[in-house]
Design a protein around this motif. Structure first.
Motif, short mmCIF file in Angstrom:
data_model
loop_
_atom_site.label_atom_id
_atom_site.label_comp_id
_atom_site.label_asym_id
_atom_site.label_seq_id
_atom_site.Cartn_x
_atom_site.Cartn_y
_atom_site.Cartn_z
N TYR A 1 3.66 4.95 7.31
CA TYR A 1 4.20 3.70 7.13
C TYR A 1 5.40 3.30 7.94
O TYR A 1 6.19 2.44 6.99
CB TYR A 1 4.14 3.24 5.30
N SER A 2 5.70 3.70 9.05
CA SER A 2 6.90 3.40 9.67
C SER A 2 7.26 1.92 9.65
O SER A 2 6.45 1.00 9.89
CB SER A 2 6.97 3.98 11.06
N GLY A 3 8.32 1.42 9.20
CA GLY A 3 8.79 0.01 9.46
C GLY A 3 8.51 -0.58 8.22
O GLY A 3 9.15 -1.81 8.26
N THR A 4 8.33 -0.09 7.09
CA THR A 4 7.99 -0.50 5.70
C THR A 4 9.24 -0.22 4.97
O THR A 4 10.01 0.57 5.13
CB THR A 4 6.73 -0.24 4.81
N GLN A 5 9.42 -1.23 4.25
CA GLN A 5 10.40 -0.76 3.09
C GLN A 5 10.34 0.39 2.21
O GLN A 5 11.18 1.15 2.04
CB GLN A 5 10.59 -2.00 2.05
N ALA A 6 8.99 0.84 1.98
CA ALA A 6 8.73 2.00 1.16
C ALA A 6 9.09 3.20 2.09
O ALA A 6 9.78 4.03 1.68
CB ALA A 6 7.20 1.82 0.98
N ALA A 7 8.82 3.10 3.32
CA ALA A 7 9.22 4.41 4.31
C ALA A 7 10.75 4.31 4.43
O ALA A 7 11.25 5.40 4.47
CB ALA A 7 8.78 3.97 5.76
N GLN B 1 1.05 -1.25 -0.06
CA GLN B 1 -0.05 -0.06 -0.05
C GLN B 1 1.06 1.32 0.06
O GLN B 1 0.62 2.26 -0.64
CB GLN B 1 -1.05 0.09 1.23
N ALA B 2 1.96 1.24 0.80
CA ALA B 2 2.82 2.18 0.95
C ALA B 2 3.53 2.63 -0.49
O ALA B 2 3.67 3.79 -0.93
CB ALA B 2 3.92 2.18 1.79
#
Length: 228
Positions: free
Chosen positions: A100-106, A62-63
């Motif tokens: 979206y903290s903690g995601t690869q996107a962030a 989603q991010a």
């Protein structure tokens, strides 16, 4: 001798039996505790699996979808829009980091934000976001440390810039990026009054990357530093 060996063997067997009985006794007296600990371990493992597959992975997807428009603005050099207001109802890089903290996107958004701030002349912010970008692979560490070196150079933190340019050239061997940052490192050494170190960087370009664009033009830098 045989009698002593037999005695030792009997003692060992007794120890094993006693240990087994003690273990069984402990389990019987603490059965609920042991089963509770085992259940907790199973739940943690299952929870991590579920978190990754049912929450973290879809959230990262989603991010990435939300970040599409910010990347588009970035490619158009519209750095301010990419940070805060890329348009179309999509999140900017700063919102991706927050939401979206903690995601690869962030994580990737930290790098994009750092480059945006670098181009906008906000070097402290650029350095902060680049430091928080976790780089892996062959190319992204070079890009991270090189850009961080640029930000620190603009802040006239010469020692910090040298440290990060060195990290960039040591991170991996890349025919395009490595000579680029070797040259920057050499020029910074010259500025710091260290011509020998500068010559070392330029010579490395000549020896290791002679066919690169920078390598084909490095002789004039070697000549200039030799005259100092």
């Amino acid at each position: 001798m045989a009698r002593r060996k037999q005695k030792k063997s009997d003692e060992t067997l007794v120890d094993i039996v006693e240990a087994k009985e003690q273990a069984q006794d402990f389990f019987e007296r603490n059965q609920l505790l042991v089963l509770g600990v085992l259940a907790a371990v199973v739940l943690v493992i299952g929870g991590l699996f579920a978190y990754h597959n049912l929450y973290k992975k879809p959230r990262n997807q989603q991010a990435m979808e939300q970040m599409f428009q910010a990347q588009f603005q970035f490619e158009r050099d519209s750095f301010a829009l990419a940070l805060d207001a890329p348009g179309g109802g999509y999140d900017g890089f700063l919102d991706i980091i927050d939401n979206y903290s903690g995601t690869q996107a962030a994580n990737l958004a930290h790098y994009y934000a750092g480059i945006c701030y670098l181009n906008l002349g906000r070097y402290e912010a650029a350095a902060d976001f680049l430091r928080n970008f976790k780089a892996d692979g062959q190319v992204t560490p070079i890009m991270k440390f090189g850009a961080l070196g640029d930000a620190l150079s603009e802040l006239e933190d010469w020692d910090g810039a040298i440290t990060n340019y060195r990290k960039a050239v040591d991170a991996a061997d890349n025919d395009l990026l490595t000579p680029f940052y070797l040259k920057k490192l050499g020029m910074l050494y010259e500025r710091q009054g260290q011509p020998d170190r500068a010559r070392e960087m330029y010579q490395r370009i000549k020896d290791e990357y002679p066919n690169s664009t920078i390598g084909q033009d490095i002789d004039k830098y070697l000549s200039a530093v030799a005259a100092k």
